[in-house]
Structures are given as C-alpha cells and as structure tokens.
Design a protein around this motif. Sequence first.
Motif, PDB file in Angstrom:
ATOM      1  N   THR A 118       0.881  -1.165   0.000  1.00  0.00           N
ATOM      2  CA  THR A 118       0.000   0.000   0.000  1.00  0.00           C
ATOM      3  C   THR A 118       0.912   1.207   0.000  1.00  0.00           C
ATOM      4  N   HIS A 120       0.931   5.748  -0.235  1.00  0.00           N
ATOM      5  CA  HIS A 120       0.247   7.041  -0.260  1.00  0.00           C
ATOM      6  C   HIS A 120       1.221   8.052  -0.852  1.00  0.00           C
ATOM      7  N   GLU A 122       1.884  12.059  -2.263  1.00  0.00           N
ATOM      8  CA  GLU A 122       1.455  13.457  -2.183  1.00  0.00           C
ATOM      9  C   GLU A 122       2.346  14.282  -3.077  1.00  0.00           C
ATOM     10  N   SER A 128      -2.589  14.016  -4.637  1.00  0.00           N
ATOM     11  CA  SER A 128      -2.591  13.007  -3.584  1.00  0.00           C
ATOM     12  C   SER A 128      -3.347  11.763  -4.057  1.00  0.00           C
ATOM     13  N   ASP A 130      -3.836   7.213  -3.181  1.00  0.00           N
ATOM     14  CA  ASP A 130      -3.502   5.972  -2.499  1.00  0.00           C
ATOM     15  C   ASP A 130      -3.535   4.847  -3.524  1.00  0.00           C
TER      16      ASP A 130
END
Length: 176
Positions: A118, A120, A122, A128, A130
Amino acid sequence: MTRQLALFGSAVCLVLSAGAASAVDLPIRKAGLWEMKLVTTGSPVPEMTMQHCTDETVDREMSAAASPMAKEVCSKQDIQKTATGYVSDSVCSVAGMTMQSHAEIVGDFNSAYTVKSTSHAEGGAAGSRDTTMTIEAKWLGACKSDQKAGDIIMPGGMKMNVKDMEKLKGLLPKQK
C-alpha cells in the motif's frame, strides 16, 4: 504503453528499494523465467502480466543499482524479516512527489512469492493518491532460447533488459 512502463517502474522500485539499503536483504530468486502479475488499484493500468528472465548475477546487480538511487531519494528504508517473510516500510521523494509505502513479502523465491503493498503519494502532477499493488510471481522454468538474463517481456511482446535501465537513471529529475 507508457502507463505500463510507469507501473512496471513503480513495481521494480518497490521491490528493489525494499532491500536496497537495509540490514536485511531479500533472498535472490531462483534463476530462470519468472511470470509476474501486477494488480493495482488507484492506477491507470489496473493489471499487467510480464515475464522476467533472471539469474543470480542480474538479481544482485538490480539490488546494487537500486541501492544508491534509493539512498538519494528515500529518507526511510526499513525491511525486517518476519515469521512468514518480510515487511518493508519506506518514504521516498522524487520530482516533487513523496511516497510512503508499506509492503509484505511472502514466498520462497524458488517457486513463487507475493508482494502486497500500500502506498500514499502526495505532490507532483497527480496530486494526492492511495495505491495498492499485489505482485504475484511464479517460476516457470528455464528462460526461453531467445532470452538472456535481465530480459523482461512486457504485455504486447515488447522486450527490454534491466541492464539497460542504468541508462534510464539519468532521466530521473534531480533532487533539489
């Protein structure tokens, strides 16, 4: 095809940076032809299957090549051995984008392994987002007669060799 290459690049970076600068190294895969199926969410290319002809030398070179690059772009790289495999956590920044990743790696690296990650991200052009990615890799046997160690056969039959990727490092944006 550019999106497929971007997804492939993300997958390679994830796996290689996981073991690039840590006290724990991932095992070397069994020499031969590996099929790698990438399934993602949060990506323009949700699924892709490729084949990679490898040997011990290529796997070691890929890790060694990723290490200096990962040291430049990653502020955190941690990989730990667990009872079932390995866990990797990293924070890397490139081209104005910062990505935090967590990956769990299980398997024997002789017949099959799975990487579930996983991340994330930015910043950068995409803002942004995921993403989850699963790489299911299985050993198919010996490389085909027209393949050499390092060859990757992408969807649609495009062939490239990871040894040529060293040349592509110059295309990465420089850190400020």
